[in-house]
Design an enzyme around this catalytic site. Structure first.
Site, PDB file in Angstrom:
ATOM      1  N   GLN A   1      71.892  55.209  26.654  1.00 31.67           N
ATOM      2  CA  GLN A   1      70.477  55.607  26.577  1.00 31.67           C
ATOM      3  C   GLN A   1      69.525  54.454  26.888  1.00 31.67           C
ATOM      4  O   GLN A   1      68.314  54.652  26.892  1.00 31.67           O
ATOM      5  CB  GLN A   1      70.148  56.167  25.176  1.00 31.67           C
ATOM      6  CG  GLN A   1      70.954  57.378  24.773  1.00 31.67           C
ATOM      7  CD  GLN A   1      70.718  58.581  25.681  1.00 31.67           C
ATOM      8  OE1 GLN A   1      69.749  58.634  26.450  1.00 31.67           O
ATOM      9  NE2 GLN A   1      71.605  59.556  25.620  1.00 31.67           N
TER      10      GLN A   1
ATOM     11  N   HIS B   1      76.826  58.007  18.475  1.00 34.53           N
ATOM     12  CA  HIS B   1      77.337  59.154  19.221  1.00 34.53           C
ATOM     13  C   HIS B   1      78.837  59.309  18.961  1.00 34.53           C
ATOM     14  O   HIS B   1      79.541  58.323  18.738  1.00 34.53           O
ATOM     15  CB  HIS B   1      77.087  58.879  20.706  1.00 34.53           C
ATOM     16  CG  HIS B   1      77.293  60.054  21.606  1.00 34.53           C
ATOM     17  ND1 HIS B   1      78.536  60.415  22.063  1.00 34.53           N
ATOM     18  CD2 HIS B   1      76.420  60.945  22.126  1.00 34.53           C
ATOM     19  CE1 HIS B   1      78.411  61.475  22.855  1.00 34.53           C
ATOM     20  NE2 HIS B   1      77.136  61.822  22.900  1.00 34.53           N
TER      21      HIS B   1
ATOM     22  N   CYS C   1      75.375  65.250  19.108  1.00 31.78           N
ATOM     23  CA  CYS C   1      76.663  64.529  19.079  1.00 31.78           C
ATOM     24  C   CYS C   1      76.700  63.388  18.070  1.00 31.78           C
ATOM     25  O   CYS C   1      77.605  62.566  18.091  1.00 31.78           O
ATOM     26  CB  CYS C   1      77.066  63.980  20.446  1.00 31.78           C
ATOM     27  SG  CYS C   1      77.370  65.256  21.647  1.00 31.78           S
TER      28      CYS C   1
ATOM     29  N   ASP D   1      76.907  50.370  23.351  1.00 33.03           N
ATOM     30  CA  ASP D   1      76.828  51.616  24.100  1.00 33.03           C
ATOM     31  C   ASP D   1      75.428  51.665  24.729  1.00 33.03           C
ATOM     32  O   ASP D   1      74.432  51.818  24.029  1.00 33.03           O
ATOM     33  CB  ASP D   1      77.047  52.786  23.119  1.00 33.03           C
ATOM     34  CG  ASP D   1      76.692  54.136  23.719  1.00 33.03           C
ATOM     35  OD1 ASP D   1      76.385  54.210  24.921  1.00 33.03           O
ATOM     36  OD2 ASP D   1      76.720  55.124  22.952  1.00 33.03           O
TER      37      ASP D   1
ATOM     38  N   LYS E   1      73.102  59.646  33.743  1.00 34.18           N
ATOM     39  CA  LYS E   1      71.891  59.538  32.933  1.00 34.18           C
ATOM     40  C   LYS E   1      70.860  58.640  33.609  1.00 34.18           C
ATOM     41  O   LYS E   1      69.811  58.349  33.044  1.00 34.18           O
ATOM     42  CB  LYS E   1      72.237  58.992  31.548  1.00 34.18           C
ATOM     43  CG  LYS E   1      73.045  59.978  30.685  1.00 34.18           C
ATOM     44  CD  LYS E   1      73.165  59.456  29.268  1.00 34.18           C
ATOM     45  CE  LYS E   1      74.286  60.105  28.492  1.00 34.18           C
ATOM     46  NZ  LYS E   1      74.030  61.492  28.115  1.00 34.18           N
TER      47      LYS E   1
END
Lengths: 139, 398
Positions: free
Chosen positions: B193, B113, B354, B190, B216
């Protein structure tokens, strides 16, 4: 204009776009229009001589609305003077934004007269005209 | 289970399939946010009166809850941020910028991303380090073999998403950490997700830095979490300074920061958002993160099975086990597909999501992405697939 006819015009210009493909030629002003909110990304190139649009081309990747609108626009503006072009752009923008406009000026571009029903597609229909406006303003 | 009573948005005739972008919010979260403004609307760290003490206590409670959600050793390893993006910027610019020397190597992938790639671009431009990319396999995943191949003696950090937001592939983080640590390499993950969708145990996986976003995972927008092992987090230089994070300063320019985590939380935090986030964690814990994951995997299988019967679709990530389905409709630009689905009340995301470098590898620039969460149902999937079962999508999109 009948709804099916409108769609047919758009599809025809999307699948067989006119004036698509930009050649690196002197005398053309170029602008890139990369939509902030969606993935439409088109380039425009315009040749203006003695205050008249002699040629107008576009290239890039965009949705059916944006691409067909670009194709129709390139045909519509060829041979127009800058002041005629400004008038057409203003009327086109008025049509998209549901304001009074002169449809006699817009020819095939009248097919977008109901795009306001899909508010997030308005920017797609407007993108080519914003590109042309930038070129004209700079000229 | 019927989630309609808990999620006001589920009653709006919208089929929401863009859960990678953000999730819907349950009433418990919405109420907690509004309760803060209605019942104890005070700033934190002002212990002179009761409502401020209540805020402090509640914030501490959420911090502890967050630590336990990812199994951090201490709540002091939990820094609240404005989102995963800020967390990544804080680590890369506040820690690695000073940690890396000229010619050191940062290892990442081309599927990341923007929030993870762009801060690295900025840092390496300034300190002379370089970015190398781990080769992706043909199905765009990261294998341990390719990680090992990409590591050199100069590699100082491996920086990647646990689960990518385009393809949704799950990276072998535990193995990567184990291998990297033997070579003295730090791993930055990261988790935007992954944390909302499957169990993350930072100690079991031995992750050095982890970032994720509250919105999220049912929480409010504008809140995120930066986790770091204490030994590293202590070395993160605040990139934003101000109130709440300093212990002392004088006119000569001497400054002393507070301890962790306050040191990295300058200014008034998003208190309402953080408190709402606490309720989001409660909601997820009640359902059980493992159950959520299993439900999503099963629902995706159901969806793929139905989508595979349609001849007009290309699906890019059939076999990847989570709730993300990335696809294109033959002959129709992704944005037209989304506009068409929008007419049917179905929300999907289109574009490069992204991750702009991924198109160099994927071969297509733009895709449609439908991403599920536990409140999506088989009926949602049925309607979605039924909508796609149409030879005139382009025409109907206009």
């Amino acid at each position: 204009m009948d709804e099916n006819l409108k769609r047919s015009i758009m599809i025809e210009h999307y699948q067989n776009p006119l004036n698509k493909g930009i050649i690196d030629d002197e005398g053309y002003k170029r602008v890139n229009m990369n939509s902030k909110t969606c993935i439409d990304n088109l380039d425009f190139a315009c040749k203006i001589e003695d205050g008249i649009i002699k040629d107008l081309k576009f290239d890039g990747e965009a949705c059916a609305i944006s691409t067909s609108s670009a194709s129709i626009m390139t045909e519509l503006f060829k041979g127009k003077t800058i002041s005629e072009a400004k008038e057409i752009i203003e009327n086109y923008e008025n049509m998209i934004n549901e304001k009074p406009y002169n449809k006699d000026l817009l020819e095939d571009a009248n097919c977008y007269d109901e795009i306001y029903k899909q508010p997030n597609r308005k920017k797609c229909a407007l993108l080519p005209y914003e590109g042309l406006k930038k070129i004209i303003e700079d000229s | 289970m019927d989630f309609k009573k808990d999620f006001p948005m589920l009653g709006t005739n919208t089929i929401y399939l863009d859960n990678c972008a953000t999730t819907l919010k349950p009433l418990s979260v919405i109420d907690e946010v509004s309760d803060y403004y209605k019942k104890y609307s005070a700033n934190a760290h002002r212990g002179d009166y009761d409502i401020s003490r209540i805020v402090d206590e509640k914030l501490l409670e959420v911090r502890k809850k967050t630590a336990s959600f990812i199994n951090a050793e201490s709540q002091n390893e939990i820094v609240f941020t404005s989102g995963a993006t800020e967390g990544l910027n804080m680590i890369i610019k506040g820690f690695f910028k000073n940690y890396l020397r000229s010619k050191d190597e940062v290892l990442t992938t081309k599927a990341e991303h923007a929030s993870l790639i762009l801060p690295w671009f900025d840092v390496v431009r300034k300190n002379g380090a370089t970015i190398n990319y781990i080769d992706l396999t043909d199905d765009l995943t990261v294998t341990m073999e390719n990680v090992k191949k990409a590591i050199t003696k100069k590699t100082k950090v491996i920086s990647l998403a646990h689960i990518t937001n385009v393809i949704g592939d799950v990276r072998p983080i535990k193995e990567i950490c184990k291998y990297a640590h033997k070579l003295g390499i730090i791993v930055l993950v990261d988790g935007a997700q992954s944390v909302p969708h499957e169990k993350i145990d930072v100690r079991d996986m031995d992750i050095d830095f982890l970032t994720f976003s509250a919105h999220k995972m049912l929480g409010p927008t504008g809140v995120g979490v930066l986790y770091g092992k204490e030994k590293y987090l202590k070395q993160v230089k605040p990139i934003i300074e101000g109130g709440g994070m300093n212990a002392f300063f004088d006119s000569l320019g001497n400054v002393e920061y507070k301890e962790l985590p306050e040191k990295l939380e300058a200014g008034t935090q998003n208190i309402a958002g953080i408190l709402g986030f606490g309720k989001a964690i409660d909601y997820i814990n009640e359902l059980g993160i493992e159950n959520i994951h299993k439900y999503e995997v099963d629902l995706k299988k159901y969806m793929i099975d139905k989508m595979s019967r349609l001849k007009n679709l290309t699906i890019y990530n059939k076999d990847i086990e989570n709730g993300i389905v990335t696809f294109n409709v033959e002959g129709v630009f992704a944005q037209d597909v989304a506009a068409y689905l929008n007419k049917k009340g179905i929300c999907v995301r289109v574009g490069n999501h992204c991750a702009k470098i991924l198109s160099e590898v994927l071969g297509v620039k733009n895709t449609c992405r439908a991403s599920l969460y536990f409140y999506n149902t088989k009926e949602d999937v049925d309607e979605f697939v039924e909508a796609l079962d149409n030879d005139n999508i382009l025409y109907d999109a206009l």
